[in-house]
Scaffold this motif. Sequence first.
Motif, short mmCIF file in Angstrom:
data_model
loop_
_atom_site.label_atom_id
_atom_site.label_comp_id
_atom_site.label_asym_id
_atom_site.label_seq_id
_atom_site.Cartn_x
_atom_site.Cartn_y
_atom_site.Cartn_z
N ARG A 61 0.85 -1.18 0.00
CA ARG A 61 0.00 0.00 0.00
C ARG A 61 0.89 1.24 0.00
O ARG A 61 1.88 1.30 0.75
N ILE A 62 0.56 2.22 -0.82
CA ILE A 62 1.48 3.34 -1.03
C ILE A 62 0.99 4.65 -0.42
O ILE A 62 1.65 5.68 -0.53
N GLY A 191 -6.78 -0.13 -6.58
CA GLY A 191 -7.38 0.42 -5.38
C GLY A 191 -7.49 -0.59 -4.25
O GLY A 191 -7.61 -0.20 -3.08
N HIS A 192 -7.47 -1.86 -4.57
CA HIS A 192 -7.55 -2.92 -3.56
C HIS A 192 -6.45 -3.93 -3.82
O HIS A 192 -6.01 -4.10 -4.97
N PRO A 193 -5.97 -4.62 -2.79
CA PRO A 193 -4.82 -5.51 -2.96
C PRO A 193 -5.12 -6.68 -3.89
O PRO A 193 -6.22 -7.24 -3.88
N GLN A 194 -4.12 -7.00 -4.70
CA GLN A 194 -4.20 -8.13 -5.62
C GLN A 194 -2.98 -9.01 -5.38
O GLN A 194 -1.85 -8.52 -5.36
N ALA A 195 -3.19 -10.30 -5.20
CA ALA A 195 -2.08 -11.21 -4.91
C ALA A 195 -1.07 -11.22 -6.06
O ALA A 195 -1.48 -11.14 -7.23
N PRO A 196 0.22 -11.33 -5.72
CA PRO A 196 0.77 -11.35 -4.36
C PRO A 196 0.88 -9.93 -3.78
O PRO A 196 1.27 -9.00 -4.47
N TRP A 228 -2.60 0.61 -4.01
CA TRP A 228 -1.58 -0.41 -3.82
C TRP A 228 -0.75 -0.45 -5.09
O TRP A 228 -1.27 -0.25 -6.19
N SER A 229 0.57 -0.73 -4.96
CA SER A 229 1.40 -0.79 -6.17
C SER A 229 2.67 -1.58 -5.88
O SER A 229 2.88 -2.10 -4.77
N THR A 230 3.52 -1.66 -6.88
CA THR A 230 4.78 -2.39 -6.80
C THR A 230 5.93 -1.46 -7.16
O THR A 230 5.73 -0.39 -7.73
N THR A 231 7.15 -1.90 -6.87
CA THR A 231 8.29 -1.07 -7.24
C THR A 231 8.42 -0.93 -8.76
O THR A 231 8.82 0.12 -9.26
N VAL A 232 8.06 -1.98 -9.50
CA VAL A 232 8.16 -1.90 -10.97
C VAL A 232 7.17 -0.87 -11.51
O VAL A 232 7.52 -0.02 -12.34
N ASP A 233 5.92 -0.92 -11.05
CA ASP A 233 4.94 0.05 -11.52
C ASP A 233 5.33 1.47 -11.12
O ASP A 233 5.21 2.41 -11.91
N LEU A 234 5.78 1.64 -9.90
CA LEU A 234 6.13 2.99 -9.44
C LEU A 234 7.38 3.50 -10.13
O LEU A 234 7.54 4.71 -10.32
N ALA A 235 8.27 2.61 -10.54
CA ALA A 235 9.42 3.02 -11.33
C ALA A 235 8.95 3.58 -12.68
O ALA A 235 9.46 4.61 -13.15
N ARG A 236 7.97 2.93 -13.29
CA ARG A 236 7.40 3.48 -14.54
C ARG A 236 6.75 4.83 -14.30
O ARG A 236 6.87 5.74 -15.13
N PHE A 237 6.05 4.95 -13.19
CA PHE A 237 5.40 6.22 -12.89
C PHE A 237 6.44 7.31 -12.64
O PHE A 237 6.24 8.48 -13.02
N ALA A 238 7.57 6.96 -12.03
CA ALA A 238 8.64 7.93 -11.81
C ALA A 238 9.19 8.44 -13.14
O ALA A 238 9.49 9.64 -13.28
N VAL A 239 9.32 7.57 -14.11
CA VAL A 239 9.76 8.00 -15.44
C VAL A 239 8.76 8.99 -16.02
O VAL A 239 9.14 10.04 -16.58
N PHE A 240 7.48 8.70 -15.89
CA PHE A 240 6.44 9.61 -16.37
C PHE A 240 6.53 10.97 -15.69
O PHE A 240 6.38 12.02 -16.33
N LEU A 241 6.82 10.98 -14.38
CA LEU A 241 6.89 12.25 -13.65
C LEU A 241 8.04 13.13 -14.10
O LEU A 241 8.03 14.34 -13.87
N THR A 242 9.04 12.55 -14.74
CA THR A 242 10.17 13.34 -15.22
C THR A 242 10.09 13.64 -16.71
O THR A 242 10.53 14.69 -17.16
#
Length: 457
Positions: A61-62, A191-196, A228-242
């Motif tokens: 959860r982020i 918006g809700h947790p998805q396994a894993p 909720w998110s993962t490091t891979v997804d948030l890394a992609r989002f970080a690229v978008f933010l720049t």
Amino acid sequence: MTYEELLPSTCRSLTHRIATAQAEGRAPSVVAAVVREGELVWNGARASVAGQAADENVQYRIGSLTKMFTAVLVMRLRDEGVLDLTDPLEKHLPGTGVGESTIAELLSHTAGLAAESPGVWWERSAGSLRPELRDVLGAQPLKHPPGRRYHYSNPGYTLLGSLVEALRGEPWEDVLRREVLEPLGLRRTSGHPQAPHADGWAVHPWADVLLPEPSEDLGLMAPAGQLWSTTVDLARFAVFLTQGDDRVLSADSVCEMRTPAAPAGAGDWERTYGLGVELIVRDGRVLAGHSGSLPGFIAALLTSEKDGLAAVALANCTSGVPMIALAADLVRIVAEAEPRIPEPWQPLPDVDRSALELTGPWYWGTGAYVLRLAKDGWIELGPLLGAGRGSRFRPNGDGTWTGLDGYYAGERLEAVRREDGSVSHLDLASFVFTREPYEAEAPVPGGVDPEGWRGLA
């Protein structure tokens, strides 16, 4: 510039940093990622809870990182012309009782709203306890006059999420999935947790024992911290933010999000806020992103445009690991161990000769300035030596330029020409820049003494 993978010594330093954070912070798990020049170059994980693997595909959860996603939806509405950031909320979402606050003020936490929702601790209770906006805002939603100061507000982002729903006619999460998550390929953000997914834990402050934390649907407060998110997804989002992505927001619009829009608090001049984005100065570099927390989870995402780097760090504990410091250190480690390699110098493919004519030294009074020709027809004007008033300018297509940043942001620069077509002077925000200090033939305000420069007898 093409980079190889990180050096083994850099990877070891990154692993050591998150291992130290997990051990000293007594976190059940810590996962992290680093992006360089738009590419994911490192993932790391440390975990101690048996049976719970931690890696780049496990959801955490982020918390308030969610606010950046909500802000992107609002900026999309602005770019489409559906709203203006200076619009009062009442224009689009009437009846809230705080409608005088502007959309920009809500985005930048300067609307004067309370930090939290009244009643029971909203992060550990069901959103069904706050079914209406009046339940989120309470009887006295304003703590400060709108626009006067920065005061972080979770209910403010509830209002922005409700604004998105009102203008799109759909639930916030559905709009987010269609307009942001799917175009950017963030398939493990939800918006809700998805396994894993990781379980959220509280760690006793004085004993090495755990307590499970509840995971509640935040209801109307979801736009402030639900995702909720993962490091891979948030890394992609970080690229978008720049870099931006024209399917979602242009590079100019995400740059606007990263531009300070709120005053720093007294005694905290190295931290402020843009439009949905935190701005932090650490180790001499400006970092843009956000921190986040909900019971059982803490998170941080930081980008350094200057270094071409970004870092994400997630943990499944309520407190203990200073996540901003961790993410900032991951950026620092790579920036210091493997500094960014400049792109090769390249001559301009074409040149605007009328702009080229303006390059070189100019004088504002006795202050020496220099004008340089930049890429894309832009120009840069700044002090010849030291710090001072300087800006980049974008051409308007009519022989004038508009300032993009610094002291002259939004101001108009014009090269005033004589009858024979030669340049007399630059006119910038009422200031006259001349080729010589107080040039006698230029229209210097107050005139120039006809006897000219002299010594003092």
